[in-house]
Motif scaffolding. Sequence first.
Motif, PDB file in Angstrom:
ATOM      1  N   THR A 286       0.836  -1.200   0.000  1.00 25.68           N
ATOM      2  CA  THR A 286       0.000   0.000   0.000  1.00 25.68           C
ATOM      3  C   THR A 286       0.868   1.246   0.000  1.00 25.68           C
ATOM      4  OG1 THR A 286      -1.730  -1.163   1.221  1.00 25.68           O
ATOM      5  CG2 THR A 286      -1.819   1.244   1.218  1.00 25.68           C
ATOM      6  N   SER A 287       0.583   2.154  -0.897  1.00 26.64           N
ATOM      7  CA  SER A 287       1.351   3.397  -0.964  1.00 26.64           C
ATOM      8  C   SER A 287       1.194   4.181   0.337  1.00 26.64           C
ATOM      9  CB  SER A 287       0.866   4.237  -2.145  1.00 26.64           C
ATOM     10  OG  SER A 287       1.567   5.469  -2.208  1.00 26.64           O
ATOM     11  N   GLY A 288       2.308   4.660   0.846  1.00 30.28           N
ATOM     12  CA  GLY A 288       2.301   5.423   2.088  1.00 30.28           C
ATOM     13  C   GLY A 288       2.588   4.579   3.322  1.00 30.28           C
ATOM     14  N   TRP A 289       2.535   3.248   3.178  1.00 31.09           N
ATOM     15  CA  TRP A 289       2.801   2.356   4.305  1.00 31.09           C
ATOM     16  C   TRP A 289       4.033   1.491   4.060  1.00 31.09           C
ATOM     17  CZ3 TRP A 289      -0.087   1.294   8.887  1.00 31.09           C
ATOM     18  CH2 TRP A 289      -1.173   2.148   9.091  1.00 31.09           C
ATOM     19  N   ARG A 290       4.730   1.689   2.972  1.00 33.58           N
ATOM     20  CA  ARG A 290       5.778   0.755   2.568  1.00 33.58           C
ATOM     21  C   ARG A 290       7.047   0.894   3.389  1.00 33.58           C
ATOM     22  NH1 ARG A 290       5.120   1.601  -3.988  1.00 33.58           N
ATOM     23  NH2 ARG A 290       3.012   0.718  -4.146  1.00 33.58           N
ATOM     24  N   ASP A 291       7.215   1.989   4.074  1.00 31.99           N
ATOM     25  CA  ASP A 291       8.468   2.192   4.778  1.00 31.99           C
ATOM     26  C   ASP A 291       8.366   1.740   6.235  1.00 31.99           C
ATOM     27  OD1 ASP A 291       9.778   3.122   2.534  1.00 31.99           O
ATOM     28  OD2 ASP A 291       9.111   5.173   2.855  1.00 31.99           O
ATOM     29  N   THR A 292       8.467   2.687   7.143  1.00 31.19           N
ATOM     30  CA  THR A 292       8.594   2.317   8.552  1.00 31.19           C
ATOM     31  C   THR A 292       7.320   1.705   9.132  1.00 31.19           C
ATOM     32  OG1 THR A 292       8.023   4.586   9.167  1.00 31.19           O
ATOM     33  CG2 THR A 292      10.357   4.056   8.970  1.00 31.19           C
ATOM     34  N   ARG A 293       6.148   2.163   8.690  1.00 28.63           N
ATOM     35  CA  ARG A 293       4.917   1.635   9.279  1.00 28.63           C
ATOM     36  C   ARG A 293       4.722   0.156   8.954  1.00 28.63           C
ATOM     37  NH1 ARG A 293       0.572   6.387   7.965  1.00 28.63           N
ATOM     38  NH2 ARG A 293       1.921   6.646   6.131  1.00 28.63           N
ATOM     39  N   ALA A 294       5.005  -0.226   7.724  1.00 29.20           N
ATOM     40  CA  ALA A 294       4.909  -1.646   7.365  1.00 29.20           C
ATOM     41  C   ALA A 294       5.935  -2.467   8.139  1.00 29.20           C
ATOM     42  CB  ALA A 294       5.112  -1.826   5.863  1.00 29.20           C
ATOM     43  N   ALA A 295       7.137  -1.928   8.302  1.00 28.67           N
ATOM     44  CA  ALA A 295       8.185  -2.644   9.043  1.00 28.67           C
ATOM     45  C   ALA A 295       7.786  -2.853  10.498  1.00 28.67           C
ATOM     46  CB  ALA A 295       9.501  -1.884   8.952  1.00 28.67           C
ATOM     47  N   TRP A 296       7.167  -1.844  11.102  1.00 26.20           N
ATOM     48  CA  TRP A 296       6.718  -1.997  12.496  1.00 26.20           C
ATOM     49  C   TRP A 296       5.645  -3.074  12.611  1.00 26.20           C
ATOM     50  CZ3 TRP A 296       9.398  -0.903  16.412  1.00 26.20           C
ATOM     51  CH2 TRP A 296      10.207   0.234  16.476  1.00 26.20           C
ATOM     52  N   ILE A 297       4.786  -3.211  11.608  1.00 23.29           N
ATOM     53  CA  ILE A 297       3.785  -4.280  11.631  1.00 23.29           C
ATOM     54  C   ILE A 297       4.472  -5.639  11.563  1.00 23.29           C
ATOM     55  CG2 ILE A 297       1.839  -5.303  10.385  1.00 23.29           C
ATOM     56  CD1 ILE A 297       1.060  -2.501   9.482  1.00 23.29           C
ATOM     57  N   ASN A 298       5.517  -5.737  10.751  1.00 25.41           N
ATOM     58  CA  ASN A 298       6.265  -6.991  10.666  1.00 25.41           C
ATOM     59  C   ASN A 298       6.921  -7.331  11.994  1.00 25.41           C
ATOM     60  OD1 ASN A 298       7.269  -9.280   9.361  1.00 25.41           O
ATOM     61  ND2 ASN A 298       9.121  -8.226   8.682  1.00 25.41           N
ATOM     62  N   VAL A 299       7.471  -6.331  12.651  1.00 25.20           N
ATOM     63  CA  VAL A 299       8.068  -6.547  13.970  1.00 25.20           C
ATOM     64  C   VAL A 299       6.998  -6.980  14.976  1.00 25.20           C
ATOM     65  CG1 VAL A 299       9.234  -5.407  15.905  1.00 25.20           C
ATOM     66  CG2 VAL A 299       9.982  -4.971  13.549  1.00 25.20           C
ATOM     67  N   ALA A 300       5.797  -6.386  14.885  1.00 29.71           N
ATOM     68  CA  ALA A 300       4.695  -6.784  15.768  1.00 29.71           C
ATOM     69  C   ALA A 300       4.323  -8.255  15.544  1.00 29.71           C
ATOM     70  CB  ALA A 300       3.478  -5.888  15.537  1.00 29.71           C
ATOM     71  N   GLY A 301       4.329  -8.698  14.288  1.00 32.97           N
ATOM     72  CA  GLY A 301       4.067 -10.098  14.008  1.00 32.97           C
ATOM     73  C   GLY A 301       5.129 -10.997  14.607  1.00 32.97           C
TER      74      GLY A 301
END
Length: 326
Positions: A286-301
């Motif tokens: 998703t555009s706008g989520w590809r950087d740090t926000r997506a990475a934080w979700i991966n870390v949460a997983g």
Amino acid sequence: MPINETLAHYSDLAFESAFAIFVLAFVLLIAQYATTRARAVQERELVTAGAVGSSAPGAPPVPGRVTEPQAKPLSERLGNMAMAVLVVGIALQWAAIVLRGFATERFPLGNMYEFVSMAVAAATTVGVVTLRKQTYRSLWAFLLIPVLILMFLAGTVLYADAAPVVPALRSYWLPIHVTIISVGSGIFLVSGVASLMFLLRIRQPKGEESSGLLGRLAARLPDAQTLDRLAYKTTIVAFPLFGAGVILGAIWAEAAWGRFWGWDPKETVSFITWVVYAAYLHARATSGWRDTRAAWINVAGFVAMLFNLFIINMVVSGLHSYAGLN
């Protein structure tokens, strides 16, 4: 069912040897990491050397001049030694798993010690495949940190003697369901480390070497985009595996307990973990989520997966309480 004590002893010895070898590899990788100069500094020095040198890099040799072969940098030699040692440690880790299986005459995934052993073997094997390039080698120092912690916990707190499994686990679903889950978890370990390093690396401006410990650590990592792609690619592999493991677990639950889903704590947190990783893949696209926000979700997983492994198995009581802990 008789237990082959000799093979069980050799399995434990192989596990302990693998742990010691991974520690040695970690020391070599730390030394390699410490002797590797930041990429930006290296590139500037190469450009400068090419500009002031008597001949450009790649130019034909000057007649009558003896060209001495350049020795490999110390960091590269240390890295090569560490990779050779790592391969030996991974082989010993798989040997420990196989010997445990022969010693107990069953598939060696009947308790948390064996599950963590399999997850570690999967993570390190996937690491050898995905981090084989020179540019990725610096990640091994960070990947081995959780690997060594998991192995230490497996060999101490989670250790269980070689023994037959409880009757509820005597099913052909054991090698299918638990193997898929453990391998998926091991691959998620690589993905989680890559995202954590991405979050560290992206704080450093491109081409600059920040001051401070974190800045010096980040400067020696691959660029942020490379780390982000690595996290995404490994998650793409692990996500369907983990999802298939959850589905097969539900099928096994129907055969064993007469229902596909009962909101058992292990089932619930496994499903939540899978949803978090699905959210990461969606955010990553998703555009706008590809950087740090997506990475934080991966870390949460990744955190949810560890919570499912330790807290749910060791603290919360449920139908999946087969950790082998006393």
